[in-house]
Design a protein around this motif. Structure first.
Motif, PDB file in Angstrom:
ATOM      1  N   ASP B 255       0.852  -1.186   0.000  1.00  0.00           N
ATOM      2  CA  ASP B 255       0.000   0.000   0.000  1.00  0.00           C
ATOM      3  C   ASP B 255       0.896   1.247   0.000  1.00  0.00           C
ATOM      4  O   ASP B 255       2.115   1.151   0.170  1.00  0.00           O
ATOM      5  CB  ASP B 255      -0.974  -0.005   1.190  1.00  0.00           C
ATOM      6  CG  ASP B 255      -0.266  -0.079   2.538  1.00  0.00           C
ATOM      7  OD1 ASP B 255       0.839   0.504   2.682  1.00  0.00           O
ATOM      8  OD2 ASP B 255      -0.802  -0.729   3.458  1.00  0.00           O
ATOM      9  N   ALA B 256       0.259   2.382  -0.186  1.00  0.00           N
ATOM     10  CA  ALA B 256       1.014   3.631  -0.325  1.00  0.00           C
ATOM     11  C   ALA B 256       1.763   3.973   0.960  1.00  0.00           C
ATOM     12  O   ALA B 256       2.892   4.487   0.919  1.00  0.00           O
ATOM     13  CB  ALA B 256       0.067   4.767  -0.712  1.00  0.00           C
ATOM     14  N   GLY B 257       1.170   3.653   2.104  1.00  0.00           N
ATOM     15  CA  GLY B 257       1.811   3.967   3.378  1.00  0.00           C
ATOM     16  C   GLY B 257       3.124   3.222   3.556  1.00  0.00           C
ATOM     17  O   GLY B 257       4.095   3.736   4.140  1.00  0.00           O
ATOM     18  N   SER B 258       3.169   2.036   3.039  1.00  0.00           N
ATOM     19  CA  SER B 258       4.366   1.213   3.149  1.00  0.00           C
ATOM     20  C   SER B 258       5.568   1.891   2.460  1.00  0.00           C
ATOM     21  O   SER B 258       6.694   1.874   2.973  1.00  0.00           O
ATOM     22  CB  SER B 258       4.046  -0.141   2.510  1.00  0.00           C
ATOM     23  OG  SER B 258       5.070  -1.045   2.721  1.00  0.00           O
ATOM     24  N   VAL B 280      -2.657   5.201   4.570  1.00  0.00           N
ATOM     25  CA  VAL B 280      -1.588   6.117   4.968  1.00  0.00           C
ATOM     26  C   VAL B 280      -1.805   6.745   6.342  1.00  0.00           C
ATOM     27  O   VAL B 280      -1.320   7.836   6.616  1.00  0.00           O
ATOM     28  CB  VAL B 280      -1.371   7.224   3.911  1.00  0.00           C
ATOM     29  CG1 VAL B 280      -0.802   6.629   2.654  1.00  0.00           C
ATOM     30  CG2 VAL B 280      -2.651   7.986   3.661  1.00  0.00           C
ATOM     31  N   GLY B 281      -2.500   6.066   7.198  1.00  0.00           N
ATOM     32  CA  GLY B 281      -2.670   6.593   8.549  1.00  0.00           C
ATOM     33  C   GLY B 281      -1.341   6.616   9.298  1.00  0.00           C
ATOM     34  O   GLY B 281      -0.451   5.819   9.025  1.00  0.00           O
ATOM     35  N   GLY B 282      -1.179   7.567  10.208  1.00  0.00           N
ATOM     36  CA  GLY B 282      -0.017   7.581  11.102  1.00  0.00           C
ATOM     37  C   GLY B 282       1.306   7.978  10.481  1.00  0.00           C
ATOM     38  O   GLY B 282       2.362   7.688  11.030  1.00  0.00           O
ATOM     39  N   LEU B 283       1.268   8.664   9.336  1.00  0.00           N
ATOM     40  CA  LEU B 283       2.536   9.138   8.746  1.00  0.00           C
ATOM     41  C   LEU B 283       2.956  10.452   9.392  1.00  0.00           C
ATOM     42  O   LEU B 283       2.113  11.295   9.719  1.00  0.00           O
ATOM     43  CB  LEU B 283       2.363   9.371   7.245  1.00  0.00           C
ATOM     44  CG  LEU B 283       2.236   8.157   6.337  1.00  0.00           C
ATOM     45  CD1 LEU B 283       2.230   8.619   4.891  1.00  0.00           C
ATOM     46  CD2 LEU B 283       3.377   7.181   6.589  1.00  0.00           C
TER      47      LEU B 283
END
Lengths: 314, 314
Positions: B255-258, B280-283
């Protein structure tokens, strides 16, 4: 050459020689022609190892030659040259896109340690050529010319300067140390050798490099098979290329007899054009007069038959 | 980036990165973009030195890219490959006739002692590219992959095996000793540097080799200009290539957050697609949500404008 054994050896340069070599390959039984090519014109360009006479022979014998130019491939494209020019590369030596494959693959295999002979033999098999095709040597020989503009490498003189400079001396750098290709040497002493044909190539830059290799001229002199040469001069002119101009610059009369005298110690039979009868008085070699201009396949086969008949009659 | 001084530095791999680099080059004032390309995919093939990402960038920025494939040139011909195949050469890596000119000329100049940087800079001038284009290093770095089929060189994995083997480890041979290109290093410390853009390239094989060079990651961490990355993941998938497959094989959530977490120590602003909001939570980085798929020139320019605005707002 209707015998069911024996073979013919042809010495050849590029375009003119390749035409006769093709004729010979078509009238002889498959696998009974060995063509030895001049490699004095070889050079490295753009990091690629280029063997112009071998390539012309490969393409001509393989039926993929360009009938308009005499060199290069048919159905060629020129995308590479256009892109190279846009990147500022050297474009004086024209390399077609298909032709490039020969140079890239040969260079890769040379760098991997294969001999020019082995690569050429593999290429001719892949192009389904039944005749053997050999470089005159696997060692480098480089034709250089002393001209009124100084020393020039062959391709600089031939392509870049379009043969414009006047030639004073021709040397074959490396010819003294280069070993003639072993199968070529063996062929000259082979009891099955029926005939040696000197193709109608430029004697000074296409045939002389072959003759300059250690032992070759002696072997041709000693050879039991007849040596038959075809004059590259027709009606006092060369069909193509700088043969006549170079002969004149080096003080040779520009006629068919002059070429025969150039080969006189090895020559048994000489084939000249009908237009050149006047210039060949006083030759030791037997002479056949025929039409030597090869405009089409039938001409090449007809001349090949005359050559083979001349060799049988020596 | 409407200021009349300053420049933007983009880190890029091949196809996806080149699309954004083109967008940036079109919306920024001429000469204010510097693109640093991954060279971990470089390899020698057929004796030619090939730099796939640099070439894709050259062709894309020069407006001569092939819009169907994303790699190679438009209006390309394939005569070389056909002829090479007939001669028994290796044909698993497709080299178009025009593309060959880049490799032949670069190889010639490298052998003559010129640096990859100098050659690339000359090529981009000749192709009338106003943006600077640099290899990440003039020293060799070679991406190699440990897979379920053993160690593979990058192009063996990527082209010959079409990314089929499962990847366990990726290494960048030579990255420890390779010096980052000096102008790249200088740019990172330049007071006129307005922004660093990490293009939507594969983080594992296109961006990581650049970050693996001595001092680069530290310089990006210390850099006063903001670092803005564009996610290569759209809706949990990669647009093209093996990014998603490799991430999964290496245990990264696809995913994008990764990808943002992969860059977390250097990242100031992250651009993701509208489809990826969930991941993208928690970036720590600021995040901009936009349409990131670049199907045409207008898409590339639009994304470039979003990137530049994000960098201004950090």
């Amino acid at each position: 050459m209707t015998a069911d054994h024996g073979f013919v050896l042809a010495l050849s340069g590029g375009i003119g020689g390749a035409k006769l070599a093709l004729g010979l390959s078509r009238v002889l039984p498959p696998g009974t022609l060995m063509v030895v090519a001049n490699t004095g014109d070889d050079f490295e360009h753009l990091g690629l190892q280029i063997s112009p006479d071998l390539d012309t022979l490969l393409y001509t014998l393989g039926g993929i030659d360009n009938p308009e130019t005499g060199w290069g491939r048919r159905d060629e494209t020129w995308t590479f040259m256009g892109a190279l020019e846009a990147l500022g590369g050297e474009t004086w030596f024209k390399l077609g896109d298909g032709d490039l494959a020969t140079h890239v693959e040969r260079t890769r295999r040379r760098r991997a340690g294969e001999s020019l002979s082995a690569i050429t033999d593999d290429f001719r098999h892949r192009l389904r050529i039944s005749s053997r095709l050999l470089p005159m040597s696997d060692d480098p020989v480089r034709t250089r010319l002393l001209t009124d503009e100084g020393w020039l490498d062959f391709q600089d003189y031939f392509v870049r300067r379009r043969c414009a400079p006047s030639v004073r001396t021709i040397v074959f750098d490396g010819a003294g140390a280069a070993r003639p290709q072993p199968d070529f040497v063996a062929a000259l002493a082979d009891a099955d050798l029926r005939m040696v044909v000197i193709c109608p190539s430029n004697p000074l830059i296409s045939i002389d490099p072959i003759l300059a290799l250690e032992g070759v001229r002696d072997a041709l002199r000693a050879c039991r098979a007849p040596v038959v040469a075809v004059s590259p001069i027709i009606d006092g002119r060369a069909v193509k290329g700088p043969t006549a101009k170079m002969m004149a610059e080096l003080g040779m009369p520009v006629d068919a007899g002059s070429v025969a005298r150039h080969y006189r110690d090895i020559l048994d039979h000489y084939i000249i054009d009908e237009a050149d009868l006047a210039g060949v008085g006083g030759l030791d070699a037997a002479t056949t007069v025929t039409r030597t201009l090869m405009e089409n396949i039938a001409d090449r086969e007809a001349l090949a038959r005359v050559v083979l008949m001349a060799g049988q009659g020596v």
